[in-house]
Design a protein around this motif. Structure first.
Motif, mmCIF file in Angstrom:
data_model
loop_
_atom_site.group_PDB
_atom_site.id
_atom_site.type_symbol
_atom_site.label_atom_id
_atom_site.label_comp_id
_atom_site.label_asym_id
_atom_site.label_seq_id
_atom_site.Cartn_x
_atom_site.Cartn_y
_atom_site.Cartn_z
ATOM 1 N N PRO A 112 -21.107 -17.287 -3.194
ATOM 2 C CA PRO A 112 -20.772 -17.151 -4.623
ATOM 3 C C PRO A 112 -21.639 -16.120 -5.353
ATOM 4 N N LEU A 113 -22.928 -16.127 -5.113
ATOM 5 C CA LEU A 113 -23.807 -15.166 -5.775
ATOM 6 C C LEU A 113 -23.475 -13.737 -5.336
ATOM 7 N N GLU A 114 -23.158 -13.565 -4.067
ATOM 8 C CA GLU A 114 -22.786 -12.241 -3.565
ATOM 9 C C GLU A 114 -21.485 -11.761 -4.215
ATOM 10 N N ARG A 115 -20.528 -12.663 -4.377
ATOM 11 C CA ARG A 115 -19.278 -12.272 -5.035
ATOM 12 C C ARG A 115 -19.550 -11.825 -6.470
ATOM 13 N N GLU A 116 -20.469 -12.495 -7.133
ATOM 14 C CA GLU A 116 -20.791 -12.114 -8.509
ATOM 15 C C GLU A 116 -21.461 -10.750 -8.564
ATOM 16 N N VAL A 117 -22.229 -10.398 -7.546
ATOM 17 C CA VAL A 117 -22.817 -9.056 -7.480
ATOM 18 C C VAL A 117 -21.703 -8.018 -7.427
ATOM 19 N N VAL A 118 -20.689 -8.263 -6.611
ATOM 20 C CA VAL A 118 -19.549 -7.341 -6.523
ATOM 21 C C VAL A 118 -18.863 -7.245 -7.880
ATOM 22 N N VAL A 119 -18.580 -8.383 -8.494
ATOM 23 C CA VAL A 119 -17.876 -8.398 -9.778
ATOM 24 C C VAL A 119 -18.670 -7.635 -10.840
ATOM 25 N N LEU A 120 -19.973 -7.889 -10.930
ATOM 26 C CA LEU A 120 -20.778 -7.217 -11.956
ATOM 27 C C LEU A 120 -20.897 -5.726 -11.676
ATOM 28 N N ALA A 121 -20.926 -5.324 -10.417
ATOM 29 C CA ALA A 121 -20.964 -3.889 -10.104
ATOM 30 C C ALA A 121 -19.682 -3.215 -10.597
ATOM 31 N N VAL A 122 -18.546 -3.861 -10.381
ATOM 32 C CA VAL A 122 -17.272 -3.316 -10.857
ATOM 33 C C VAL A 122 -17.237 -3.335 -12.386
ATOM 34 N N ALA A 123 -17.597 -4.463 -12.976
ATOM 35 C CA ALA A 123 -17.491 -4.628 -14.430
ATOM 36 C C ALA A 123 -18.394 -3.663 -15.195
ATOM 37 N N THR A 124 -19.617 -3.444 -14.701
ATOM 38 C CA THR A 124 -20.498 -2.504 -15.398
ATOM 39 C C THR A 124 -20.056 -1.064 -15.167
ATOM 40 N N THR A 125 -19.577 -0.757 -13.978
ATOM 41 C CA THR A 125 -19.089 0.594 -13.703
ATOM 42 C C THR A 125 -17.916 0.935 -14.602
ATOM 43 N N TYR A 126 -16.972 -0.006 -14.753
ATOM 44 C CA TYR A 126 -15.785 0.225 -15.570
ATOM 45 C C TYR A 126 -15.977 -0.199 -17.021
ATOM 46 N N GLU A 127 -17.185 -0.637 -17.360
ATOM 47 C CA GLU A 127 -17.562 -0.982 -18.730
ATOM 48 C C GLU A 127 -16.645 -2.033 -19.357
ATOM 49 N N CYS A 128 -16.450 -3.117 -18.635
ATOM 50 C CA CYS A 128 -15.641 -4.224 -19.152
ATOM 51 C C CYS A 128 -16.564 -5.283 -19.755
ATOM 52 N N HIS A 129 -16.681 -5.247 -21.077
ATOM 53 C CA HIS A 129 -17.590 -6.169 -21.769
ATOM 54 C C HIS A 129 -17.196 -7.629 -21.563
ATOM 55 N N VAL A 130 -15.916 -7.897 -21.451
ATOM 56 C CA VAL A 130 -15.451 -9.272 -21.257
ATOM 57 C C VAL A 130 -15.877 -9.780 -19.878
ATOM 58 N N CYS A 131 -15.640 -8.975 -18.844
ATOM 59 C CA CYS A 131 -16.003 -9.401 -17.482
ATOM 60 C C CYS A 131 -17.509 -9.587 -17.343
ATOM 61 N N VAL A 132 -18.290 -8.674 -17.928
ATOM 62 C CA VAL A 132 -19.745 -8.804 -17.835
ATOM 63 C C VAL A 132 -20.184 -10.102 -18.504
ATOM 64 N N ALA A 133 -19.669 -10.387 -19.681
ATOM 65 C CA ALA A 133 -20.063 -11.613 -20.391
ATOM 66 C C ALA A 133 -19.637 -12.860 -19.619
ATOM 67 N N LEU A 134 -18.392 -12.900 -19.192
ATOM 68 C CA LEU A 134 -17.880 -14.075 -18.475
ATOM 69 C C LEU A 134 -18.666 -14.315 -17.191
ATOM 70 N N HIS A 135 -18.919 -13.260 -16.445
ATOM 71 C CA HIS A 135 -19.592 -13.429 -15.160
ATOM 72 C C HIS A 135 -21.108 -13.573 -15.301
ATOM 73 N N THR A 136 -21.654 -13.184 -16.445
ATOM 74 C CA THR A 136 -23.046 -13.525 -16.721
ATOM 75 C C THR A 136 -23.157 -15.042 -16.838
ATOM 76 N N GLY A 137 -22.184 -15.655 -17.490
ATOM 77 C CA GLY A 137 -22.153 -17.119 -17.564
ATOM 78 C C GLY A 137 -22.054 -17.753 -16.193
ATOM 79 N N THR A 138 -21.234 -17.169 -15.336
ATOM 80 C CA THR A 138 -21.105 -17.687 -13.971
ATOM 81 C C THR A 138 -22.430 -17.565 -13.226
ATOM 82 N N LEU A 139 -23.082 -16.419 -13.350
ATOM 83 C CA LEU A 139 -24.387 -16.233 -12.700
ATOM 84 C C LEU A 139 -25.397 -17.259 -13.197
ATOM 85 N N THR A 140 -25.376 -17.526 -14.484
ATOM 86 C CA THR A 140 -26.285 -18.515 -15.068
ATOM 87 C C THR A 140 -26.020 -19.895 -14.473
ATOM 88 N N ARG A 141 -24.737 -20.256 -14.381
ATOM 89 C CA ARG A 141 -24.383 -21.564 -13.786
ATOM 90 C C ARG A 141 -24.776 -21.651 -12.311
#
Length: 184
Positions: free
Chosen positions: A61-90
């Motif tokens: 799960p943590l590795e999948r979130e690394v992939v998601v955040l790499a995509v989200a920050t590269t494509y500058e998706c503020h929604v994905c970064v926020a949502l998946h920051t919550g997932t990382l926190t959980r």
């Protein structure tokens, strides 16, 4: 004024209603990006299907979130970064790891940094990752199958980030604590 409709479970096209209801039930509220994507039941289904496949990969799960955040920050998706920051926190990710992912800087854990760099290489080279970068990824302990799992994650979250940016999806109040803006 946006041309995109923010649907509810009642107004969504029939083919999207089940997915919309499922997300609303899981979150306890309907995230605006889903409400907007519901206009295209095929996009919504495609994203959820690709994401479900990504969730079933051998990546932790943590590795999948690394992939998601790499995509989200590269494509500058503020929604994905926020949502998946919550997932990382959980998931119990360290503040240092979360901050590095959000700022697209080197991760404190070498194996996760190799995964982040490989994901960025997949994006930068549109899949034609140079041998040396693939070798570095494999040397970090990943398998060839994981490289393909990264491609699946990139595909799923490219759909999501592009749709969120196209529809100009706003950040929902429940995600405000994890708001993010790209570095200038």
């Amino acid at each position: 004024m946006s041309v995109f409709i923010e649907h509810t479970a009642e107004t969504a096209p029939v083919a999207a209603r089940r997915a919309v209801e499922g997300v609303q039930g899981r979150f306890g509220w309907l995230p605006t990006p889903v409400a907007l994507m519901a206009e295209s039941p095929q996009l919504l289904t495609g994203f959820f299907t690709a994401n479900a496949g990504f969730e079933q990969t051998d990546l932790a799960p943590l590795e999948r979130e690394v992939v998601v955040l790499a995509v989200a920050t590269t494509y500058e998706c503020h929604v994905c970064v926020a949502l998946h920051t919550g997932t990382l926190t959980r998931l119990g990710a360290s503040d240092e790891l979360i901050a590095a992912l959000r700022s697209a800087t080197e991760l404190p854990e070498p194996r996760l940094e190799a995964l982040r760099r490989f994901t960025l290489a997949v994006l930068a080279h549109r899949g034609a990752v140079p041998d040396g970068e693939l070798d570095d990824f494999l040397a970090a302990g990943y398998q060839p199958r994981h490289a393909l799992d990264v491609v699946l994650g990139v595909g799923a979250y490219t759909m999501s980030t592009f749709a969120n940016r196209l529809t100009r999806a706003p950040l929902d109040p429940p995600l405000a604590a994890h708001a993010w803006t790209p570095a200038a």
